[in-house]
Motif scaffolding. Structure first.
Motif, mmCIF file in Angstrom:
data_model
loop_
_atom_site.group_PDB
_atom_site.id
_atom_site.type_symbol
_atom_site.label_atom_id
_atom_site.label_comp_id
_atom_site.label_asym_id
_atom_site.label_seq_id
_atom_site.Cartn_x
_atom_site.Cartn_y
_atom_site.Cartn_z
ATOM 1 N N THR A 38 0.698 -1.471 -0.111
ATOM 2 C CA THR A 38 -0.431 -0.085 0.122
ATOM 3 C C THR A 38 0.629 1.546 -0.077
ATOM 4 N N GLY A 39 0.315 2.124 -0.787
ATOM 5 C CA GLY A 39 0.733 3.722 0.427
ATOM 6 C C GLY A 39 1.509 3.870 -1.218
ATOM 7 N N ARG A 40 2.344 5.094 -1.198
ATOM 8 C CA ARG A 40 3.250 6.047 -2.357
ATOM 9 C C ARG A 40 4.694 5.332 -2.751
ATOM 10 N N ILE A 41 4.495 4.622 -3.980
ATOM 11 C CA ILE A 41 5.970 4.530 -4.557
ATOM 12 C C ILE A 41 6.982 5.617 -4.188
ATOM 13 N N PRO A 42 7.973 5.155 -3.612
ATOM 14 C CA PRO A 42 9.536 6.231 -3.225
ATOM 15 C C PRO A 42 9.857 6.845 -4.451
ATOM 16 N N LEU A 43 10.468 8.119 -4.781
ATOM 17 C CA LEU A 43 10.757 8.677 -5.453
ATOM 18 C C LEU A 43 12.240 8.497 -5.852
ATOM 19 N N SER A 44 12.571 7.520 -6.700
ATOM 20 C CA SER A 44 14.622 7.314 -7.026
ATOM 21 C C SER A 44 14.749 7.230 -8.390
ATOM 22 N N MET A 74 -8.367 11.932 -11.994
ATOM 23 C CA MET A 74 -7.011 11.303 -12.594
ATOM 24 C C MET A 74 -7.543 11.314 -13.961
ATOM 25 N N GLU A 75 -8.944 10.564 -14.110
ATOM 26 C CA GLU A 75 -9.933 10.142 -15.297
ATOM 27 C C GLU A 75 -9.818 11.398 -16.174
ATOM 28 N N GLY A 76 -9.913 12.287 -15.560
ATOM 29 C CA GLY A 76 -10.540 13.732 -16.351
ATOM 30 C C GLY A 76 -9.083 14.169 -17.205
ATOM 31 N N ASP A 77 -8.368 14.035 -15.910
ATOM 32 C CA ASP A 77 -7.110 14.564 -16.876
ATOM 33 C C ASP A 77 -6.208 13.682 -17.755
ATOM 34 N N GLU A 78 -6.128 12.387 -17.669
ATOM 35 C CA GLU A 78 -6.452 11.141 -18.640
ATOM 36 C C GLU A 78 -7.440 11.592 -19.801
ATOM 37 N N ASP A 79 -8.625 12.398 -19.766
ATOM 38 C CA ASP A 79 -9.365 12.411 -21.343
ATOM 39 C C ASP A 79 -8.824 13.853 -21.863
ATOM 40 N N VAL A 80 -8.119 14.692 -20.967
ATOM 41 C CA VAL A 80 -8.063 15.594 -21.320
ATOM 42 C C VAL A 80 -6.799 15.542 -22.617
ATOM 43 N N GLY A 81 -5.703 15.178 -22.124
ATOM 44 C CA GLY A 81 -4.284 14.723 -22.647
ATOM 45 C C GLY A 81 -4.714 13.614 -24.044
ATOM 46 N N TYR A 82 -5.785 13.303 -23.327
ATOM 47 C CA TYR A 82 -5.531 11.680 -24.532
ATOM 48 C C TYR A 82 -6.065 12.274 -25.732
ATOM 49 N N HIS A 101 -3.459 -3.182 -5.408
ATOM 50 C CA HIS A 101 -4.776 -2.179 -5.697
ATOM 51 C C HIS A 101 -4.210 -0.765 -5.366
ATOM 52 N N GLN A 102 -3.832 -1.183 -3.862
ATOM 53 C CA GLN A 102 -3.268 0.245 -3.265
ATOM 54 C C GLN A 102 -2.413 1.109 -3.093
ATOM 55 N N LEU A 103 -1.449 0.701 -4.222
ATOM 56 C CA LEU A 103 -0.138 1.251 -4.237
ATOM 57 C C LEU A 103 -0.480 2.726 -5.231
ATOM 58 N N CYS A 104 0.216 3.614 -5.247
ATOM 59 C CA CYS A 104 0.385 4.898 -6.110
ATOM 60 C C CYS A 104 1.352 5.631 -6.005
ATOM 61 N N GLY A 105 1.470 6.537 -7.195
ATOM 62 C CA GLY A 105 2.480 7.028 -7.475
ATOM 63 C C GLY A 105 3.199 6.354 -8.613
ATOM 64 N N PRO A 106 3.772 7.160 -9.276
ATOM 65 C CA PRO A 106 4.236 6.861 -10.582
ATOM 66 C C PRO A 106 5.446 5.570 -10.659
ATOM 67 N N PRO A 107 5.276 4.478 -11.410
ATOM 68 C CA PRO A 107 4.610 4.614 -12.377
ATOM 69 C C PRO A 107 3.356 4.345 -12.783
ATOM 70 N N VAL A 108 2.285 3.595 -11.456
ATOM 71 C CA VAL A 108 1.254 3.024 -11.440
ATOM 72 C C VAL A 108 0.131 4.355 -11.905
ATOM 73 N N THR A 109 0.383 5.468 -10.749
ATOM 74 C CA THR A 109 -0.566 6.001 -11.310
ATOM 75 C C THR A 109 0.039 7.722 -11.024
ATOM 76 N N LYS A 110 -0.276 9.254 -11.430
ATOM 77 C CA LYS A 110 -0.010 10.142 -11.418
ATOM 78 C C LYS A 110 0.463 10.586 -10.276
ATOM 79 N N TYR A 111 -0.669 10.429 -9.719
ATOM 80 C CA TYR A 111 -1.417 10.798 -8.317
ATOM 81 C C TYR A 111 -1.128 10.545 -7.110
ATOM 82 N N CYS A 112 -1.459 10.696 -6.145
ATOM 83 C CA CYS A 112 -2.041 10.069 -5.376
ATOM 84 C C CYS A 112 -2.402 10.451 -3.907
ATOM 85 N N PRO A 113 -4.039 9.664 -3.129
ATOM 86 C CA PRO A 113 -4.289 11.066 -2.008
ATOM 87 C C PRO A 113 -3.158 11.635 -1.435
#
Length: 846
Positions: free
Chosen positions: A723-729, A770-778, A744-756
């Protein structure tokens, strides 16, 4: 004259050497002019001072007599002394050589193997300072002091460095110059210029194993040169044509340089006996002028880029040739079937040259061969019957990497001299024959031999130390006659179809160190430690059907065990804690078994995985699962540290002290039932390159310490409930999202762009944002194409109809005329709503 030297070339027992203190009664020999005590054993005694009173002494030879202590200053009183040999008295200290300055008659001085820093004598003609631990540059005063009469100078095996001083130009009588095995660096052309005064006298020039650089110079001015030794330097460029004018040269060695270009015509060097150009970058075809060197005994042109055809003309007059080495070029031999060479070789090596497809018949004439290497020679033939009786002195035979086919005859009557025979990587088939007696190394791997190994017991193979029968079709149970192979060091039976139990007599051989038995059908249980040879370094029984529990082998009973591979068997029970006590263990593979219980909590105590460097003995190769692929490690195996216990039924937690294994490169604990969290200090494993913890029942977060794993190139943390955020490195974000899938409770790149909780993300709407962002950029190219098509179809579907049908056109304008105000209101409201939505989307995106 008193000659008491010990003749080391004769076969006398060592007790006949002179020992003890030298009696001063030697003083009674007033007219003694020659005193030789060389190669005796006066260990513990100094050179007697009374030697300084032997006023008539002219030659004093004490070489290798094991004297120790300081050189007596009284030696300087022997004014008539012209020969002094103190060499190889390693415990003799020479702190001050001023006493030698008073030896005005001294012509020959040999201090090889002693430690000193300077010497000065104007009348010396022989100066031997070999292996004296001399350091730094060659000083000018040293050279000037001995330059007037010096004929022989040996400064080999020291630590001299830098260039050659100008004062070498004063060595006008120099004949023998030995400067090998130093760190001297200079342009070879400049060095040769400084020796120009000795152009008429220099006979031997040995500059081997230094750092001389630049092209090979013109040496034709040195009319007396017989030996030129320049291997292992940094010479480059092409060889000059003038090289062929050195008519007196007998030995020319330029191996291990970067010389390039074609080989010049050397027919003018009529005295040449040895030509060594190994490991350069020479190219082009070989000139048939080589065939005119009638005195040539040794020819080595291997590891260059020569090409073209070798014919009988290349050997026309080489009647003295004993050694021919042409390996690792692109040469093709084209000899007539009835050619009879003018030479009788002792050594022949043509690896990677084309001798085939037929077996070369001219070999039948070579009855004195001691070493034969015709591997990778494009031979597609059977071995002729006469080949096995070629030479009774044959000690090395390599026919590997060809397409030789057929069955082998009974070789038990072939009286070779402790032979090494390599027939690997061919198409040989049939049963294994009885081997030649007294064989030391037999490599028959990667063929199609079948049947059992019963012939092994029918042969007298007492000195056999290496047997490789891997990658064949051999089957049946192993014989029980292993007890007679007392010298066997390496045994490789991998990748066959052997079955039955592993004989106790095999694993307990007194010299066995490397035992490869993987990928067979062996069954039964593993032997107890009492039956394993103490010096065993590698034990690979992987990919068999071995069952039962792993015995309690101890580190004390197997102190040299470096690789233990038991993967893919049917082993059960727990992992013995005794594994932690192996002091040299670098590779441990227990994967794909039925092991259960907890991981040993002593894993962090595995000594060899705490630091880099070789821990055990020699290893030929080992198979290691690396990033999911089975690879063969050879030279770099000494650096490998690997633990693979994947695909078992292990439970419990990962021990915290596993993070002490700071030299570990590969860790695979996947496909078990491990629980708990990943150890806090996991980032301490900073040499880790491959990590697989997937498909366990681990929980918790990926700790920030993971960002310290800078060498990590393979990662699999999938399906372990993190769970939680994937550390940045730098490393963790470089992996594909599949390395984290199933969490399923992991967040942050490369799984998702953001975390709660990230800025711009409101609680409860993270997914929506997140879905809205993806729609705008797609927005893709297809979007624009479909828009254009829709506009064209819609526009002409309406407007085209109005142009073509007048009744529709009248109705259309009447509609707008009656409803104009209502239409304006509709478009005004629709525009405002669309604008508001667009602003909200853009704000969220930013």
């Amino acid at each position: 004259m008193l000659d008491l030297h010990y003749n080391v070339s004769a076969f006398y027992p060592s007790k006949e050497t002179l020992r003890g203190e030298i009696n001063p009664s030697q003083l009674e020999l007033k007219y003694l002019n020659y005193f030789d005590l060389s190669n005796n054993n006066f260990q513990g005694y100094t050179i007697p001072k009374f030697i300084g009173s032997l006023s008539k002494l002219r030659q004093l030879k004490l070489a290798g007599a094991h004297f120790h202590g300081p050189l007596p200053k009284e030696l300087g009183n022997v004014s008539l002394l012209h020969t002094l040999d103190l060499s190889y008295n390693y415990a003799l200290t020479v702190d001050n050589l001023e006493l030698l300055s008073s030896l005005a008659s001294l012509k020959y001085l040999n201090l090889s193997g002693l430690y000193l820093s300077e010497v000065e004598n104007n009348n010396l003609n022989h100066l031997g300072l070999r292996a004296n631990k001399l350091k730094g540059p060659l000083p000018d005063p040293f050279t000037i002091a001995v330059s007037h009469s010096l004929v022989f100078l040996d400064l080999s095996l020291n630590e001299l460095e830098g260039g050659i001083p100008n004062s070498f130009s004063n060595l006008c009588r120099l004949r023998y110059l030995y400067l090998s095995y130093n760190k001297l660096s200079d342009q070879l052309q400049d060095f040769v210029e400084r020796l120009s005064c000795a152009a008429d006298t220099l006979t031997v020039l040995d500059l081997s194993y230094n750092r001389f650089r630049g092209p090979f110079p013109d040496l034709t001015r040195f009319s007396s040169l017989e030996t030129i030794m320049l291997p292992n330097n940094s010479l480059n460029g092409s060889l000059p044509k003038s090289l062929g004018k050195l008519s007196k040269v007998r030995s020319l060695s330029l191996a291990f340089n970067q010389l390039s270009g074609m080989l010049p015509n050397l027919a003018g060097i009529a005295s040449l006996e040895k030509l060594d150009l190994l490991k350069n970058q020479l190219n082009g075809t070989l000139s048939e002028s080589l065939g005119q060197l009638s005195r040539l005994k040794e020819l080595d042109l291997s590891s260059n880029s020569f090409s073209g055809v070798v014919t009988e003309g290349h050997f026309l007059n080489l009647s003295s040739l004993k050694s021919l080495i042409l390996s690792h070029n692109s040469l093709s031999f084209n000899m007539s079937s009835n050619w009879i060479p003018p030479f009788q070789l002792k050594e022949l090596a043509t690896t990677s040259s084309k001798l085939g497809p037929a077996f070369p018949r001219w070999l039948r004439t070579q009855r004195k061969l001691e070493s034969l290497d015709i591997s990778k020679a494009s031979i597609s033939d059977s071995i002729p019957y006469w080949f096995w009786d070629l030479s009774s002195t044959l000690a090395y035979m390599n026919l590997s990497l060809n397409r030789i086919h057929g069955e082998l005859p009974n070789l038990s009557s072939k009286a070779y001299v402790y032979p090494t025979i390599d027939l690997s990587s061919n198409h040989l088939y049939g049963s294994l024959p009885p081997f030649p007696p007294n064989s030391t190394i037999l490599i028959f791997s990667k063929n199609m031999f079948s049947g059992n190994m019963s012939s092994l017991c029918a042969t007298r193979l007492a000195p056999l130390n290496h047997l490789d029968l891997s990658d064949n079709r051999l089957s049946g149970e192993l014989p029980t006659c292993w007890v007679k192979f007392k010298e066997l060091f390496v045994l490789n039976l991998a990748n066959n179809n052997f079955s039955g139990k592993i004989p106790i007599s095999l694993v307990s051989l007194p010299q066995i160190a490397l035992l490869h038995l993987r990928n067979n059908n062996f069954s039964g249980e593993l032997p107890s430690f009492k039956n394993l040879h103490r010096e065993l370094v590698l034990l690979d029984i992987g990919d068999n059907r071995i069952s039962g529990r792993i015995p309690e082998w101890s580190g004390q009973s197997l102190p040299s065990l470096t690789v233990l591979r038991l993967r893919s068997n049917e082993l059960s029970g727990g992992i013995p804690t005794s594994f932690c006590s192996f002091p040299a263990l670098q590779v441990l593979d227990l994967s794909l078994n039925n092991l259960s219980g907890d991981l040993p909590h002593c894993l962090g105590n595995m000594t060899a995985m705490l630091s880099e460097g070789r821990a055990g003995g020699f290893i030929d190769f080992a198979s290691v699962m690396w990033r999911g692929i089975e690879l063969e490690f050879r030279r770099n195996l000494e650096l490998m540290r690997s633990i693979d216990i994947s695909s078992n039924y292990l439970s419990g937690e990962i021990p915290d002290n596993i993070t002490s294994l700071r030299a570990l490169h590969n860790l695979n604990l996947s496909r078990n039932s491990l629980r708990g969290s990943i150890p806090v200090n996991f980032g301490q494993l900073n040499m880790l390159e491959s990590l697989d913890l997937s498909r366990n029942q681990l929980s918790g977060t990926i700790l920030a310490s993971f960002s310290s794993l800078n060498f990590l190139s393979h990662l699999d943390l999938s399906h372990i409930r993190l769970t939680g955020r994937i550390p940045l490195s730098t490393q963790l974000q470089s992996f594909d999202a599949s390395a984290y899938e199933g969490n399923h409770q992991l967040c942050g790149p490369p799984v998702t762009k953001y975390c709660p909780g990230d800025p711009g993300v409101t609680d409860g709407h993270e997914n929506e944002n997140m879905e809205g962002d993806e729609d705008v950029g797609y927005v893709t190219f297809g979007f624009y194409v479909s828009t254009a098509i829709g506009f064209i179809v819609g526009f002409w579907g309406v407007c085209g109809t109005l142009v073509l049908k007048s009744s529709w056109r009248r109705a259309y304008f009447q509609f707008w005329s009656h409803n104009s105000q209502m239409t304006k209101d509709y478009f005004y409201v629709t525009t405002k709503v669309f604008k508001a939505r667009l602003l909200r989307i853009l704000t969220s995106h930013n």
